[in-house]
Design a protein around this motif. Structure first.
Motif, PDB file in Angstrom:
ATOM      1  N   GLU A 205      29.461  26.246 -22.656  1.00  0.00           N
ATOM      2  CA  GLU A 205      28.591  27.321 -22.190  1.00  0.00           C
ATOM      3  C   GLU A 205      29.318  28.662 -22.121  1.00  0.00           C
ATOM      4  O   GLU A 205      28.756  29.662 -21.682  1.00  0.00           O
ATOM      5  CB  GLU A 205      28.023  26.967 -20.804  1.00  0.00           C
ATOM      6  N   GLY A 206      30.591  28.668 -22.518  1.00  0.00           N
ATOM      7  CA  GLY A 206      31.340  29.925 -22.508  1.00  0.00           C
ATOM      8  C   GLY A 206      31.779  30.311 -21.105  1.00  0.00           C
ATOM      9  O   GLY A 206      32.074  31.462 -20.840  1.00  0.00           O
TER      10      GLY A 206
ATOM     11  N   ARG B 173      35.796  27.765 -29.279  1.00  0.00           N
ATOM     12  CA  ARG B 173      35.511  28.406 -27.996  1.00  0.00           C
ATOM     13  C   ARG B 173      34.893  29.787 -28.201  1.00  0.00           C
ATOM     14  O   ARG B 173      33.893  30.135 -27.588  1.00  0.00           O
ATOM     15  CB  ARG B 173      36.771  28.537 -27.145  1.00  0.00           C
ATOM     16  N   ASN B 174      35.496  30.576 -29.087  1.00  0.00           N
ATOM     17  CA  ASN B 174      34.974  31.915 -29.333  1.00  0.00           C
ATOM     18  C   ASN B 174      33.565  31.864 -29.908  1.00  0.00           C
ATOM     19  O   ASN B 174      32.714  32.680 -29.565  1.00  0.00           O
ATOM     20  CB  ASN B 174      35.904  32.676 -30.282  1.00  0.00           C
ATOM     21  N   ALA B 175      33.332  30.887 -30.794  1.00  0.00           N
ATOM     22  CA  ALA B 175      32.023  30.790 -31.436  1.00  0.00           C
ATOM     23  C   ALA B 175      30.946  30.420 -30.418  1.00  0.00           C
ATOM     24  O   ALA B 175      29.869  31.019 -30.390  1.00  0.00           O
ATOM     25  CB  ALA B 175      32.062  29.773 -32.567  1.00  0.00           C
ATOM     26  N   VAL B 176      31.211  29.445 -29.547  1.00  0.00           N
ATOM     27  CA  VAL B 176      30.180  29.059 -28.572  1.00  0.00           C
ATOM     28  C   VAL B 176      30.002  30.153 -27.524  1.00  0.00           C
ATOM     29  O   VAL B 176      28.906  30.350 -27.000  1.00  0.00           O
ATOM     30  CB  VAL B 176      30.465  27.694 -27.880  1.00  0.00           C
ATOM     31  N   ASP B 177      31.067  30.887 -27.261  1.00  0.00           N
ATOM     32  CA  ASP B 177      30.942  31.972 -26.289  1.00  0.00           C
ATOM     33  C   ASP B 177      29.993  33.053 -26.795  1.00  0.00           C
ATOM     34  O   ASP B 177      29.316  33.716 -26.028  1.00  0.00           O
ATOM     35  CB  ASP B 177      32.312  32.585 -25.998  1.00  0.00           C
ATOM     36  N   GLY B 178      29.980  33.221 -28.130  1.00  0.00           N
ATOM     37  CA  GLY B 178      29.119  34.237 -28.720  1.00  0.00           C
ATOM     38  C   GLY B 178      27.646  33.865 -28.628  1.00  0.00           C
ATOM     39  O   GLY B 178      26.771  34.715 -28.717  1.00  0.00           O
ATOM     40  N   ALA B 179      27.355  32.573 -28.479  1.00  0.00           N
ATOM     41  CA  ALA B 179      25.967  32.127 -28.333  1.00  0.00           C
ATOM     42  C   ALA B 179      25.692  31.930 -26.846  1.00  0.00           C
ATOM     43  O   ALA B 179      26.589  31.611 -26.088  1.00  0.00           O
ATOM     44  CB  ALA B 179      25.773  30.816 -29.082  1.00  0.00           C
ATOM     45  N   ASP B 180      24.482  32.147 -26.445  1.00  0.00           N
ATOM     46  CA  ASP B 180      24.156  31.917 -25.032  1.00  0.00           C
ATOM     47  C   ASP B 180      23.696  30.480 -24.850  1.00  0.00           C
ATOM     48  O   ASP B 180      22.504  30.202 -24.774  1.00  0.00           O
ATOM     49  CB  ASP B 180      23.090  32.905 -24.570  1.00  0.00           C
TER      50      ASP B 180
ATOM     51  N   THR C  55      31.989  39.368 -29.135  1.00  0.00           N
ATOM     52  CA  THR C  55      30.779  38.753 -29.687  1.00  0.00           C
ATOM     53  C   THR C  55      29.568  39.559 -29.206  1.00  0.00           C
ATOM     54  O   THR C  55      29.666  40.299 -28.228  1.00  0.00           O
ATOM     55  CB  THR C  55      30.608  37.306 -29.175  1.00  0.00           C
ATOM     56  N   PRO C  56      28.431  39.384 -29.886  1.00  0.00           N
ATOM     57  CA  PRO C  56      27.214  40.067 -29.419  1.00  0.00           C
ATOM     58  C   PRO C  56      26.878  39.710 -27.974  1.00  0.00           C
ATOM     59  O   PRO C  56      26.430  40.578 -27.214  1.00  0.00           O
ATOM     60  CB  PRO C  56      26.143  39.555 -30.381  1.00  0.00           C
ATOM     61  N   ALA C  57      27.124  38.460 -27.574  1.00  0.00           N
ATOM     62  CA  ALA C  57      26.830  38.067 -26.194  1.00  0.00           C
ATOM     63  C   ALA C  57      27.699  38.855 -25.219  1.00  0.00           C
ATOM     64  O   ALA C  57      27.235  39.282 -24.155  1.00  0.00           O
ATOM     65  CB  ALA C  57      27.058  36.560 -26.026  1.00  0.00           C
TER      66      ALA C  57
ATOM     67  N   LYS D 119      32.457  36.047 -22.352  1.00  0.00           N
ATOM     68  CA  LYS D 119      31.461  36.979 -21.826  1.00  0.00           C
ATOM     69  C   LYS D 119      31.398  36.946 -20.305  1.00  0.00           C
ATOM     70  O   LYS D 119      31.088  37.950 -19.669  1.00  0.00           O
ATOM     71  CB  LYS D 119      30.083  36.682 -22.430  1.00  0.00           C
TER      72      LYS D 119
ATOM     73  N   PRO E  22      39.995  33.733 -34.622  1.00  0.00           N
ATOM     74  CA  PRO E  22      38.999  32.807 -35.170  1.00  0.00           C
ATOM     75  C   PRO E  22      37.718  32.795 -34.337  1.00  0.00           C
ATOM     76  O   PRO E  22      37.766  32.750 -33.109  1.00  0.00           O
ATOM     77  CB  PRO E  22      39.708  31.451 -35.106  1.00  0.00           C
ATOM     78  N   GLY E  23      36.575  32.844 -35.028  1.00  0.00           N
ATOM     79  CA  GLY E  23      35.287  32.718 -34.346  1.00  0.00           C
ATOM     80  C   GLY E  23      34.830  33.979 -33.648  1.00  0.00           C
ATOM     81  O   GLY E  23      33.781  33.980 -32.994  1.00  0.00           O
ATOM     82  N   LEU E  24      35.603  35.060 -33.750  1.00  0.00           N
ATOM     83  CA  LEU E  24      35.297  36.261 -32.987  1.00  0.00           C
ATOM     84  C   LEU E  24      34.729  37.357 -33.885  1.00  0.00           C
ATOM     85  O   LEU E  24      34.797  37.281 -35.092  1.00  0.00           O
ATOM     86  CB  LEU E  24      36.597  36.754 -32.360  1.00  0.00           C
TER      87      LEU E  24
END
Lengths: 226, 303, 330
Positions: A112-113, A139-146, C14-16, C283, C43-45
């Motif tokens: 869930e970030g 971790r960074n990828a899931v953090d970007g999604a809510d 990230t956008p979030a 975030k 990575p992933g950012l």
């Protein structure tokens, strides 16, 4: 990646104590639920998988140490999968790029970030193995999604969402309490073993110091083998 | 077109007498084309050698060497700003800028750019050439591919460091003082204790870096002897030897013989290894890999 | 030059995180594209073009601005990704571009003159002569100051220059002059200047040795932790090393910068904007830190003392430092 086939579940697993035991159910029977869950994640948060393309869409072993099974998550951007891996499976043959082990609650927080990238490494509860970059990328990828695991999972069950919501919250509370208790119990039961380990570590340390001194003496004037 | 060996500024805190004698011998014996003079690392060291500079510069010039004065790499205090301004205001001397403060004051006249100014690409190369830079010493972490791309477009003479510990970082904080439990303001010039830098090891005893006051260098010594021909083919004709506490005249002789085709790189590296008392060599940056690594024939002399 | 109110410049990986920063009261958010054109190429950012467009729109709706960091040094022979990034960021409506490379600044000034140019901390312009150069040559409107200056030095500097200054107030602390550090590429082959990464995760390993946890970067041990110690990420300059037979955190203790207490002085010193580090942070972290500094900056603007930030849970296990703002740091 170290070879560590999954041992028996901890006898005091909080999941079991919480009365949410999945034990009588063969784990493979749960597979359809996880398939549905990852499909839903794919629908809602496809950017998570897109962000991982640059890392070669890795396969991860997700190991909730307080559950009797672990997962393989394949982040293929077109068809991501989440497969239950039964205990005793050989993890080394699964083409896994990285592995995250830890208590279920913390894995959910990670998803869930709510656990920070830096905190991920400060924490001793989460163990990261294999390609560190792949784990940080996840971790960074899931953090970007809510992502909200509670809500997302509840939506899976459609009209039943309300009552399950209540149940999930109660489970969460019980879970929290038992996970506190559990760490106390497990510390108590491992104390004698810890003392033995400490003694061994002390002698390892002594050897390491000797090696460091020797390295220093060899430092300059090194023997050329040629 | 001939290739030149140039002697970079002494980065370490050597006593003034030793430094003066060192340059006298360079003037008399070393086969180098250009000598860079001046304190680059720490302004606190600057007053000690300053009185000797005119004499040393004169001796070098008389011996047929070109002298270029190098400016400070990190300019923070009012005094440091003043030092740079004074240097850039000198008539009839060529100055190497190691910070934009110097480069900005040298605009419109013939000057050099040092490796502490970032020139990573043709765009910035063009800007600095347009401002009057005719001699450019490139940053140490550039790879072969980058060097080739820059050489293809360069109007100025490009220079690459081929010998000596590699400068990796500079800070407002003095690590020599910190290691000795002293404040920077009352450092007692402890960096003088280590004429080649203070070795820094990992916790398990592996040598890693070298500390030189505000500066951090590699533990290993750069050695691009096997890459000289490759760089000459690109059109790079200036090679910098960064002084270490060894017989630099002999180091220069060895590289000169390789450039003149009298000696092979392999046998020369063995002699350099003796001169450096076994300090490992590295050339990894050139091959776009870990700077610490030794590639392409140098492996045996690496970490 | 004194400002009425300090501008709060906040990170978004990230956008979030961008939405979280805007919602928490950021005046300005800075971010980067998902490639080597920015110094947090993790990575992933980072942002795709579409995500940046949406982010700028979201920020505008809420009265905030978006800055795009293009603060690595373009690779020789391959300037296109950087040039394209300048054009795209400007055309998508970025308020300003944050750059360090002289060549790229020149390109941006020539091709998108109307988009503001900020000088990145990666250029480590630490004195009036260097800053004056960037202003004259490329019409830079703001300079992000290196994390090596004391408050009196910043005040003196602001009297001698005619551009806005932005200073770091919270987060990770570079102890070396930024943009002039090859420590990471010496150990791993990848550097902030060229690849936009420092101590990259791809080269990080943790090893259990007896009762110690060892963190390694490439072939080098950066630190060891006993059972009771919190383990940190092996950022090279925050490691424990041995000099003269003595192990220590020679370069910097594993601390993070918190200059909240200096906000009134920084205002007095003529600083325009406060910068929070951490595009790689989550975030939740962003939301909490931005909200805390919003309160702090508003209090400072009203001439009140800065209230406690309440960020203990975030800096837990890590010590805080006021960094170079305090002279004793050097």
């Amino acid at each position: 990646m170290s070879h560590s086939p999954k041992g028996p579940p901890a006898p005091l697993s909080p999941i079991l104590l919480a009365g949410l035991a999945l034990r009588p159910v063969p784990y493979v029977l749960l597979q359809p639920i996880f398939t549905k869950a990852i499909r839903q994640m794919h629908n809602r948060h496809s950017d998570v998988f897109e962000r991982l393309i640059a890392l070669g869409s890795p396969r991860y072993l997700i190991d909730p140490v307080d559950l009797p099974f672990s997962f393989i998550m394949d982040t293929n951007p077109a068809h991501p999968t989440l497969d239950v891996l039964a205990e005793g499976s050989d993890e080394t043959i699964m083409d896994i790029k990285a592995c995250v082990r830890g208590p279920l609650l913390q894995l959910i927080e990670l998803l869930e970030g709510r656990i920070d990238g830096d905190a991920l490494f400060f924490s001793r509860d989460l163990v990261v193995e294999g390609d560190t970059e792949a784990v940080l990328g996840l971790r960074n990828a899931v953090d970007g999604a809510d992502i909200n695991v509670h809500e997302d999972l509840l939506d899976l069950f459609g009209p039943l969402s309300k009552p399950i919501d209540g149940a999930a919250q109660i489970a969460g509370k019980i879970f929290n309490r038992f996970s506190r208790d559990l760490s106390l119990i497990s510390q108590a039961s491992t104390a004698p073993l810890q003392r033995k380990c400490d003694a061994q570590a002390a002698s390892i340390e002594e050897l390491e110091e000797t090696v460091a001194t020797l390295k220093k003496q060899l430092r300059r004037r090194r023997e050329k083998t040629a | 077109m001939t290739s030149h060996l140039n002697l970079g500024p002494v980065l370490f805190n050597w006593p003034a007498d030793k430094l003066r004698d060192f340059y006298f011998r360079i003037a008399d014996e070393a086969p180098v084309h250009t000598v860079f003079l001046g304190e680059v690392v720490c302004s606190k060291r600057q007053p000690f050698f300053a009185p000797h500079l005119p004499e040393v510069a004169e001796r070098l010039t008389a011996a047929g060497k070109r002298v270029i004065f190098s400016s400070l790499a990190l300019v923070l205090s009012k005094r440091e700003v003043e030092l740079v301004r004074e240097l850039c205001a000198l008539d009839d001397v060529m100055v190497e800028a190691n910070d934009l403060s110097a480069a900005s004051q040298l605009m419109g006249r013939d000057h050099a750019i040092g490796p502490f100014i970032n020139i990573y690409n043709e765009g910035s190369l063009k800007v600095f050439e347009g401002q009057g830079a005719t001699h450019i010493s490139l940053p140490g972490e550039l790879s072969r591919k980058s060097l080739a791309a820059l050489a293809k477009n360069a109007q100025a003479d490009l220079e690459v460091q081929i010998f000596g510990r590699q400068p990796l970082a500079i800070s407002a904080r003095c690590y020599h003082a910190r290691a000795m439990g002293l404040a920077k303001d009352s450092c007692q010039y402890v960096c003088e204790k280590h004429p080649d830098g203070m070795d820094l090891d990992t916790l398990d005893g592996d040598p890693f870096l070298a500390v030189n006051g505000l500066q951090t260098l590699s533990y290993t010594c750069a050695n691009l002897i096997g890459e000289l021909t490759d760089m000459q083919t690109m059109g790079i004709r200036n090679f910098r030897l960064s002084p270490q506490n060894t017989d630099m005249v002999e180091v220069a002789n060895l590289y000169r013989r390789v450039l003149d085709g009298i000696q092979e790189p392999e046998s020369t590296t063995e002699k350099l290894d003796d001169l450096m008392d076994g300090l490992p060599f590295s050339n990894g940056f050139y091959y776009a890999t870990e700077g610490v690594s030794a590639q392409n024939g140098l492996e045996e002399f690496g970490v | 030059m004194t400002t009425e109110k300090l501008e709060l410049v906040c990170p978004a990986g990230t956008p979030a995180a961008l939405r979280a920063a805007v919602d928490a009261g950021a005046d300005t958010v800075y971010c980067g594209f998902r490639d080597a054109t920015n110094a947090r190429n993790f990575p992933g950012l980072n942002f795709s073009r579409d995500e940046l467009a949406e982010g700028i729109e979201y920020a505008k709706q809420h009265g905030s601005k978006v800055l795009v960091a293009l603060n690595t040094y373009p690779e020789a022979g391959n300037p296109e990704p950087w040039h394209q990034a300048v054009l795209d960021a400007a055309d998508l409506g970025a308020h300003a571009l944050i750059m360090a490379d002289v060549g790229l600044l020149s390109y941006a000034a020539d091709n998108r003159p109307d988009t503001r140019r900020h000088l990145s901390v990666q250029a480590s312009a630490s004195n009036p002569d260097a800053i004056g150069y960037y202003q004259k040559a490329f019409d830079v409107k703001r300079v992000v100051l290196p994390r090596v200056l004391t408050v009196p030095e910043i005040a003196a500097l602001n009297k001698q220059i005619d551009v806005e200054t932005e200073v770091f107030v919270f987060g990770g602390l570079c102890v070396m002059a930024e943009g002039r550090c090859s420590l990471s590429s010496y150990a791993t082959g990848q550097s902030p200047n060229m690849n936009g990464v420092c101590s990259p995760a791809s080269h990080v390993r943790y090893e259990n040795k007896g009762n110690k946890l060892v963190s390694k970067l490439g072939d080098f041990t950066i630190n060891q932790f006993s059972q009771s110690e919190a383990a940190g990420y092996p950022t090279l300059c925050k490691g424990r090393f041995v000099t003269e037979d003595k192990p220590s955190y020679l370069f910097e203790d594993p601390t993070s910068l918190n200059a909240a207490q200096f906000l009134p002085e920084l205002m007095e010193a003529g600083v325009t904007a406060l910068k929070i580090e951490g595009r790689q942070r989550g975030k939740a972290y962003i939301a909490q830190v931005v909200a805390a500094f919003r309160r702090a900056a508003d209090a400072a603007a009203r001439g009140e003392t800065v209230p406690p930030l309440g960020l203990e849970n975030i800096t837990e296990g890590q010590r805080e430092t006021t960094g170079a703002y305090n002279k004793r740091w050097q």
